[in-house]
Design a protein around this motif. Structure first.
Motif, PDB file in Angstrom:
ATOM      1  N   ALA A   5     -22.326  -0.200  11.034  1.00  0.00           N
ATOM      2  CA  ALA A   5     -23.019   1.054  11.309  1.00  0.00           C
ATOM      3  C   ALA A   5     -24.387   1.081  10.631  1.00  0.00           C
ATOM      4  CB  ALA A   5     -22.167   2.237  10.840  1.00  0.00           C
ATOM      5  N   LEU A   6     -24.448   0.612   9.385  1.00  0.00           N
ATOM      6  CA  LEU A   6     -25.727   0.579   8.676  1.00  0.00           C
ATOM      7  C   LEU A   6     -26.695  -0.406   9.313  1.00  0.00           C
ATOM      8  CD1 LEU A   6     -24.504   0.735   4.962  1.00  0.00           C
ATOM      9  CD2 LEU A   6     -25.577   2.553   6.305  1.00  0.00           C
ATOM     10  N   VAL A   7     -26.168  -1.552   9.774  1.00  0.00           N
ATOM     11  CA  VAL A   7     -27.018  -2.531  10.459  1.00  0.00           C
ATOM     12  C   VAL A   7     -27.604  -1.918  11.726  1.00  0.00           C
ATOM     13  CG1 VAL A   7     -27.033  -4.733  11.680  1.00  0.00           C
ATOM     14  CG2 VAL A   7     -25.848  -4.531   9.482  1.00  0.00           C
ATOM     15  N   SER A   8     -26.774  -1.194  12.478  1.00  0.00           N
ATOM     16  CA  SER A   8     -27.254  -0.546  13.698  1.00  0.00           C
ATOM     17  C   SER A   8     -28.334   0.470  13.386  1.00  0.00           C
ATOM     18  CB  SER A   8     -26.087   0.135  14.419  1.00  0.00           C
ATOM     19  OG  SER A   8     -25.090  -0.797  14.772  1.00  0.00           O
ATOM     20  N   LEU A   9     -28.134   1.252  12.337  1.00  0.00           N
ATOM     21  CA  LEU A   9     -29.120   2.262  11.965  1.00  0.00           C
ATOM     22  C   LEU A   9     -30.439   1.622  11.565  1.00  0.00           C
ATOM     23  CD1 LEU A   9     -29.703   5.251  11.447  1.00  0.00           C
ATOM     24  CD2 LEU A   9     -28.831   4.930   9.119  1.00  0.00           C
ATOM     25  N   VAL A  10     -30.372   0.548  10.767  1.00  0.00           N
ATOM     26  CA  VAL A  10     -31.588  -0.155  10.369  1.00  0.00           C
ATOM     27  C   VAL A  10     -32.289  -0.742  11.582  1.00  0.00           C
ATOM     28  CG1 VAL A  10     -32.471  -2.139   9.078  1.00  0.00           C
ATOM     29  CG2 VAL A  10     -30.767  -0.635   8.049  1.00  0.00           C
ATOM     30  N   PHE A  11     -31.510  -1.301  12.505  1.00  0.00           N
ATOM     31  CA  PHE A  11     -32.081  -1.889  13.714  1.00  0.00           C
ATOM     32  C   PHE A  11     -32.864  -0.862  14.519  1.00  0.00           C
ATOM     33  CE2 PHE A  11     -31.491  -2.760  18.292  1.00  0.00           C
ATOM     34  CZ  PHE A  11     -32.236  -3.923  18.390  1.00  0.00           C
ATOM     35  N   LEU A  12     -32.379   0.377  14.553  1.00  0.00           N
ATOM     36  CA  LEU A  12     -33.037   1.414  15.331  1.00  0.00           C
ATOM     37  C   LEU A  12     -34.220   2.038  14.599  1.00  0.00           C
ATOM     38  CD1 LEU A  12     -29.889   3.225  16.794  1.00  0.00           C
ATOM     39  CD2 LEU A  12     -31.459   1.700  18.008  1.00  0.00           C
ATOM     40  N   VAL A  13     -34.106   2.156  13.287  1.00  0.00           N
ATOM     41  CA  VAL A  13     -35.125   2.871  12.518  1.00  0.00           C
ATOM     42  C   VAL A  13     -36.258   1.952  12.067  1.00  0.00           C
ATOM     43  CG1 VAL A  13     -35.536   4.182  10.395  1.00  0.00           C
ATOM     44  CG2 VAL A  13     -33.496   4.626  11.772  1.00  0.00           C
ATOM     45  N   LEU A  14     -35.952   0.683  11.794  1.00  0.00           N
ATOM     46  CA  LEU A  14     -36.948  -0.223  11.223  1.00  0.00           C
ATOM     47  C   LEU A  14     -38.214  -0.349  12.077  1.00  0.00           C
ATOM     48  CD1 LEU A  14     -37.752  -2.188   9.002  1.00  0.00           C
ATOM     49  CD2 LEU A  14     -36.531  -3.999  10.248  1.00  0.00           C
ATOM     50  N   PRO A  15     -38.130  -0.561  13.393  1.00  0.00           N
ATOM     51  CA  PRO A  15     -39.373  -0.671  14.178  1.00  0.00           C
ATOM     52  C   PRO A  15     -40.247   0.580  14.090  1.00  0.00           C
ATOM     53  CG  PRO A  15     -37.510  -1.480  15.437  1.00  0.00           C
ATOM     54  CD  PRO A  15     -36.942  -0.810  14.238  1.00  0.00           C
ATOM     55  N   LEU A  16     -39.600   1.766  14.089  1.00  0.00           N
ATOM     56  CA  LEU A  16     -40.372   3.002  13.988  1.00  0.00           C
ATOM     57  C   LEU A  16     -41.009   3.133  12.615  1.00  0.00           C
ATOM     58  CD1 LEU A  16     -37.884   5.412  15.801  1.00  0.00           C
ATOM     59  CD2 LEU A  16     -39.803   4.118  16.759  1.00  0.00           C
ATOM     60  N   ALA A  17     -40.256   2.756  11.579  1.00  0.00           N
ATOM     61  CA  ALA A  17     -40.812   2.792  10.227  1.00  0.00           C
ATOM     62  C   ALA A  17     -41.977   1.814  10.092  1.00  0.00           C
ATOM     63  CB  ALA A  17     -39.718   2.466   9.213  1.00  0.00           C
ATOM     64  N   ALA A  18     -41.843   0.635  10.698  1.00  0.00           N
ATOM     65  CA  ALA A  18     -42.925  -0.348  10.644  1.00  0.00           C
ATOM     66  C   ALA A  18     -44.179   0.182  11.330  1.00  0.00           C
ATOM     67  CB  ALA A  18     -42.473  -1.650  11.304  1.00  0.00           C
ATOM     68  N   LEU A  19     -43.988   0.929  12.404  1.00  0.00           N
ATOM     69  CA  LEU A  19     -45.126   1.527  13.101  1.00  0.00           C
ATOM     70  C   LEU A  19     -45.867   2.502  12.192  1.00  0.00           C
ATOM     71  CD1 LEU A  19     -46.440   1.508  15.953  1.00  0.00           C
ATOM     72  CD2 LEU A  19     -45.032   3.497  16.481  1.00  0.00           C
ATOM     73  N   LEU A  20     -45.104   3.288  11.438  1.00  0.00           N
ATOM     74  CA  LEU A  20     -45.711   4.242  10.518  1.00  0.00           C
ATOM     75  C   LEU A  20     -46.376   3.537   9.340  1.00  0.00           C
ATOM     76  CD1 LEU A  20     -42.872   6.937  10.456  1.00  0.00           C
ATOM     77  CD2 LEU A  20     -45.073   7.093  11.641  1.00  0.00           C
ATOM     78  N   ILE A  21     -45.748   2.459   8.847  1.00  0.00           N
ATOM     79  CA  ILE A  21     -46.293   1.737   7.698  1.00  0.00           C
ATOM     80  C   ILE A  21     -47.596   1.035   8.057  1.00  0.00           C
ATOM     81  CG2 ILE A  21     -45.875  -0.187   6.120  1.00  0.00           C
ATOM     82  CD1 ILE A  21     -42.889   0.574   6.246  1.00  0.00           C
ATOM     83  N   ARG A  22     -47.635   0.431   9.246  1.00  0.00           N
ATOM     84  CA  ARG A  22     -48.813  -0.336   9.659  1.00  0.00           C
ATOM     85  C   ARG A  22     -49.897   0.522  10.289  1.00  0.00           C
ATOM     86  NH1 ARG A  22     -48.103  -5.816  10.335  1.00  0.00           N
ATOM     87  NH2 ARG A  22     -50.367  -5.725  10.713  1.00  0.00           N
ATOM     88  N   ALA A  23     -49.670   1.800  10.407  1.00  0.00           N
ATOM     89  CA  ALA A  23     -50.651   2.667  11.067  1.00  0.00           C
ATOM     90  C   ALA A  23     -51.942   2.743  10.256  1.00  0.00           C
ATOM     91  CB  ALA A  23     -50.072   4.064  11.255  1.00  0.00           C
ATOM     92  N   PRO A  24     -53.081   2.635  10.909  1.00  0.00           N
ATOM     93  CA  PRO A  24     -54.368   2.754  10.204  1.00  0.00           C
ATOM     94  C   PRO A  24     -54.732   4.224  10.008  1.00  0.00           C
ATOM     95  CG  PRO A  24     -54.759   2.262  12.509  1.00  0.00           C
ATOM     96  CD  PRO A  24     -53.258   2.289  12.320  1.00  0.00           C
ATOM     97  N   TRP A  25     -54.082   4.874   9.051  1.00  0.00           N
ATOM     98  CA  TRP A  25     -54.240   6.318   8.899  1.00  0.00           C
ATOM     99  C   TRP A  25     -55.679   6.720   8.639  1.00  0.00           C
ATOM    100  CZ3 TRP A  25     -50.312   8.867  10.672  1.00  0.00           C
ATOM    101  CH2 TRP A  25     -49.022   8.316  10.590  1.00  0.00           C
ATOM    102  N   GLY A  26     -56.409   5.921   7.884  1.00  0.00           N
ATOM    103  CA  GLY A  26     -57.791   6.283   7.587  1.00  0.00           C
ATOM    104  C   GLY A  26     -58.703   6.253   8.792  1.00  0.00           C
ATOM    105  N   ASP A  27     -58.368   5.409   9.773  1.00  0.00           N
ATOM    106  CA  ASP A  27     -59.217   5.279  10.959  1.00  0.00           C
ATOM    107  C   ASP A  27     -58.685   6.056  12.153  1.00  0.00           C
ATOM    108  OD1 ASP A  27     -60.815   3.516   9.512  1.00  0.00           O
ATOM    109  OD2 ASP A  27     -59.638   1.772  10.142  1.00  0.00           O
ATOM    110  N   MET A  28     -57.608   6.823  11.951  1.00  0.00           N
ATOM    111  CA  MET A  28     -56.999   7.528  13.073  1.00  0.00           C
ATOM    112  C   MET A  28     -57.971   8.466  13.790  1.00  0.00           C
ATOM    113  SD  MET A  28     -53.783   6.737  13.742  1.00  0.00           S
ATOM    114  CE  MET A  28     -52.936   8.184  14.349  1.00  0.00           C
ATOM    115  N   PRO A  29     -58.740   9.299  13.076  1.00  0.00           N
ATOM    116  CA  PRO A  29     -59.659  10.193  13.805  1.00  0.00           C
ATOM    117  C   PRO A  29     -60.632   9.433  14.686  1.00  0.00           C
ATOM    118  CG  PRO A  29     -59.434  10.890  11.522  1.00  0.00           C
ATOM    119  CD  PRO A  29     -58.760   9.555  11.621  1.00  0.00           C
ATOM    120  N   GLU A  30     -61.167   8.327  14.179  1.00  0.00           N
ATOM    121  CA  GLU A  30     -62.118   7.558  14.973  1.00  0.00           C
ATOM    122  C   GLU A  30     -61.441   6.885  16.163  1.00  0.00           C
ATOM    123  OE1 GLU A  30     -65.161   3.733  14.430  1.00  0.00           O
ATOM    124  OE2 GLU A  30     -64.110   4.591  12.708  1.00  0.00           O
ATOM    125  N   LEU A  31     -60.232   6.351  15.933  1.00  0.00           N
ATOM    126  CA  LEU A  31     -59.535   5.656  17.007  1.00  0.00           C
ATOM    127  C   LEU A  31     -59.118   6.609  18.127  1.00  0.00           C
ATOM    128  CD1 LEU A  31     -57.278   3.291  14.857  1.00  0.00           C
ATOM    129  CD2 LEU A  31     -59.231   2.618  16.270  1.00  0.00           C
TER     130      LEU A  31
END
Length: 252
Positions: A5-31
């Motif tokens: 169950a934990l593996v399934s949860l990580v599998f579903l949440v990890l890609p979304l978390a990676a998207l948030l982690i890698r997001a260029p927050w400082g350049d968001m308004p310009e982008l």
């Protein structure tokens, strides 16, 4: 069972978390302030809304037919209605081309008689999105109709109301939550549609390029812009889920 169950949860949440982690927050308004992004966002919102209206106009009567009318082949009709749910979107786009393209089964007559060409137009975007989104509305409304108490409609007809009046004044208010939920799901599905849209309507900025298509194009040239656009669609998805929390997230 806890470990899988934990593996399934990580599998579903990890890609979304990676998207948030890698997001260029400082350049968001310009982008997100470029003309192309706003054109894609505006077109996506308009086309998704129009596609949802099409689904409401034609999907609610279809759901009523499947829920309330006994006829031969009803199971087959229901299977055909739900087919776009499992059909690869690209295949749906090819099918739309074969049906409504300039040389399609129906499209050739539309072109010859009315000079109407649907593929690679904004109207084509709406049609492609409605094709993939309508099953969500039909399934939601049909389930709500089956759960609604028919005695209220029968009481209205015994008091002299026509079947249409009983449907409009009694049934529709009863099933309004299901219609609203189905419309929200259809709108979200239409907003995120990619395969059928790019196949049937193409990818022309300002005319057929919706947000998912803009993400695909940006990923090839500007990954940070693709992440920023993806976050916009992620925010919309979270908003839809929050709006449906009483239906799907309430404890049973």
């Amino acid at each position: 069972m806890l470990l899988p169950a934990l593996v399934s949860l990580v599998f579903l949440v990890l890609p979304l978390a990676a998207l948030l982690i890698r997001a260029p927050w400082g350049d968001m308004p310009e982008l997100l302030s470029s003309t192309e992004v706003w054109q894609a966002l505006q077109l996506s919102l308009i086309c998704a809304t129009l596609a949802t209206l099409v689904c409401l106009v034609f999907g609610v009567p279809l759901a009523w037919l499947l829920a309330r009318v006994e006829f031969p082949g009803r199971g087959l009709v229901r299977a055909l209605v739900t087919l776009p749910l499992v059909l690869p979107p690209v295949v749906g786009g090819v099918a739309l081309l074969m049906a409504l393209g300039r040389n399609g089964v129906v499209g050739r007559w539309l072109d010859d008689w009315f000079g109407l060409t649907l593929p690679f137009t904004t109207t084509g975007v709406v049609i492609a999105e409605a094709f993939v989104a309508m099953p969500f509305l039909v399934i939601s409304v049909e389930g709500t109709l089956r759960a609604a108490d028919r005695r209220y409609e029968e009481a209205a007809t015994t008091l002299g109301a026509s079947r249409f009046t009983a449907f409009r004044r009694v049934t529709l208010p009863l099933i309004a939550p299901g219609v609203a939920a189905g419309a929200v799901l259809a709108w979200a599905r239409a907003l995120g549609e990619f395969g059928a849209t790019i196949t049937f309507a193409g990818n022309f900025p300002g005319r057929t390029q919706t947000m998912p298509l803009a993400v695909y194009l940006a990923l090839q040239n500007d990954p940070e812009a693709a992440i920023a656009l993806s976050l916009v669609l992620l925010a919309v998805s979270i908003a839809v889920l929050a709006g449906l929390r009483d239906r799907w997230m309430a404890p049973s």
